[in-house]
Design a protein around this motif. Structure first.
Motif, short mmCIF file in Angstrom:
data_model
loop_
_atom_site.label_atom_id
_atom_site.label_comp_id
_atom_site.label_asym_id
_atom_site.label_seq_id
_atom_site.Cartn_x
_atom_site.Cartn_y
_atom_site.Cartn_z
N LEU A 231 34.93 -7.74 13.71
CA LEU A 231 35.76 -6.88 12.88
C LEU A 231 35.24 -5.44 12.85
O LEU A 231 36.03 -4.50 12.66
CB LEU A 231 35.85 -7.44 11.46
N TYR A 241 40.72 -12.16 11.37
CA TYR A 241 40.99 -12.41 9.96
C TYR A 241 41.36 -13.87 9.72
O TYR A 241 41.01 -14.46 8.68
CB TYR A 241 42.09 -11.48 9.44
N ARG A 244 38.15 -15.65 9.64
CA ARG A 244 37.42 -15.36 8.41
C ARG A 244 38.04 -16.11 7.24
O ARG A 244 37.34 -16.57 6.33
CB ARG A 244 37.36 -13.86 8.13
N ASP A 260 42.50 -13.11 3.25
CA ASP A 260 42.32 -12.91 4.69
C ASP A 260 43.50 -13.47 5.48
O ASP A 260 43.94 -12.87 6.47
CB ASP A 260 41.03 -13.58 5.15
N ARG A 263 46.30 -11.04 5.22
CA ARG A 263 46.04 -9.87 6.08
C ARG A 263 46.32 -10.21 7.54
O ARG A 263 46.88 -9.40 8.29
CB ARG A 263 44.59 -9.43 5.90
#
Length: 280
Positions: A231, A241, A244, A260, A263
């Motif tokens: 990232l 993301y 994550r 996340d 996103r």
């Protein structure tokens, strides 16, 4: 591509100097070779339309010469680089009709077929090249990759083992084996090759795939480091993301995981893929 073209031009000069059927002996002022040189310069400048025009001119001078078939093969690839893939395929088919045993033509046609989404036809052409030259590593890479994504795992394994034995340190071998091992559940083996790829050519997809393997093995700290590093370099990559979110889910940080995932979707991830993170 520049180096490949220079190799071809050297070959053409050799053929022009030695072929008994040539009406014009090799000469630096021979229009045929001057046109080849002009095409070479145009390719170096990225001017593919000019290169194509000069090749057509050269071929028209000696349409039946063996070396002109090589020019025709390269003309087909230039059309492909220009996005004119139907014309590229037509040109390569004609070159293959004239010289069916010339592996370079078959290999080039396979790449165009692959670009056109005709994977099974491309697979057949790559197999033809391999049948004639079992150590053609480029053909092995493409044949193995198509086989892998078609679920022909035994064929893919055989092709990639040839790469592993004969070119163990190359980027293409790392690409092949990382894909094979990750898609067949051999995550620990895949990690080695994804790390090698990142060291050679850092790319978001390699960081994401490495993180996925680490998460599959519950190597959460390693995955966190990989994702953070990825990232830092690629702050808008949706897959990073996504992973994550998976990491935070596995650490029971559900609010962060949902943030996340949202996103990732905003950046282009499939909403259904993000939703599946929380369905189990």
């Amino acid at each position: 591509m520049r180096l490949l073209w220079l190799s071809l031009f050297t070959l053409l000069c050799y053929l022009g100097a030695t072929a008994a059927q040539q009406d014009v002996p090799f000469d630096e002022e021979d229009p045929y070779f001057l046109l080849c040189g002009q095409a070479d310069s145009a390719i170096a400048d990225g001017n593919y339309s000019e290169a194509a025009a000069r090749l057509i001119d050269a071929i028209s001078i000696r349409p039946n010469a063996p070396e002109s078939i090589l020019l025709m093969s390269n003309l087909g690839m230039i059309y492909s680089y220009m996005g004119r893939d139907s014309l590229a395929l037509e040109t390569l088919n004609e070159a293959n009709r004239r010289a069916p045993a010339m592996r370079t033509i078959v290999f080039n046609r396979a790449k165009v077929l692959l670009k056109l989404g005709r994977d099974t036809d491309a697979l057949h052409d790559f197999a033809t090249v391999i049948a004639a030259d079992s150590l053609n590593l480029d053909a092995r890479f493409y044949h193995g990759t198509i086989s892998l994504y078609q679920g022909r795992l035994q064929d893919a394994e055989a092709d990639f083992n040839i790469l592993k034995t004969n070119d163990p340190e190359s980027t293409t071998t790392a690409q092949a084996l990382s894909a094979l091992y990750s898609l067949t559940g051999r995550d620990r083996d895949a990690i080695l090759y994804f790390k090698r790829l990142i060291s050679i050519e850092p790319a978001a997809e390699y960081y994401a795939s490495l993180a996925g393997c680490q998460l599959a093995l519950q190597l959460l700290s390693d995955a966190a480091s990989t994702i953070n590093e990825g990232l830092d370099k690629f702050p808008n990559d949706p897959e990073l993301y996504y992973y994550r979110a998976m990491l935070n889910r596995d650490r029971y940080r559900l609010d962060e995981a949902h943030a996340d995932a949202a996103r990732a979707v905003k950046l282009g991830l499939s909403p259904s893929k993000a939703k599946d993170l929380f369905n189990n």
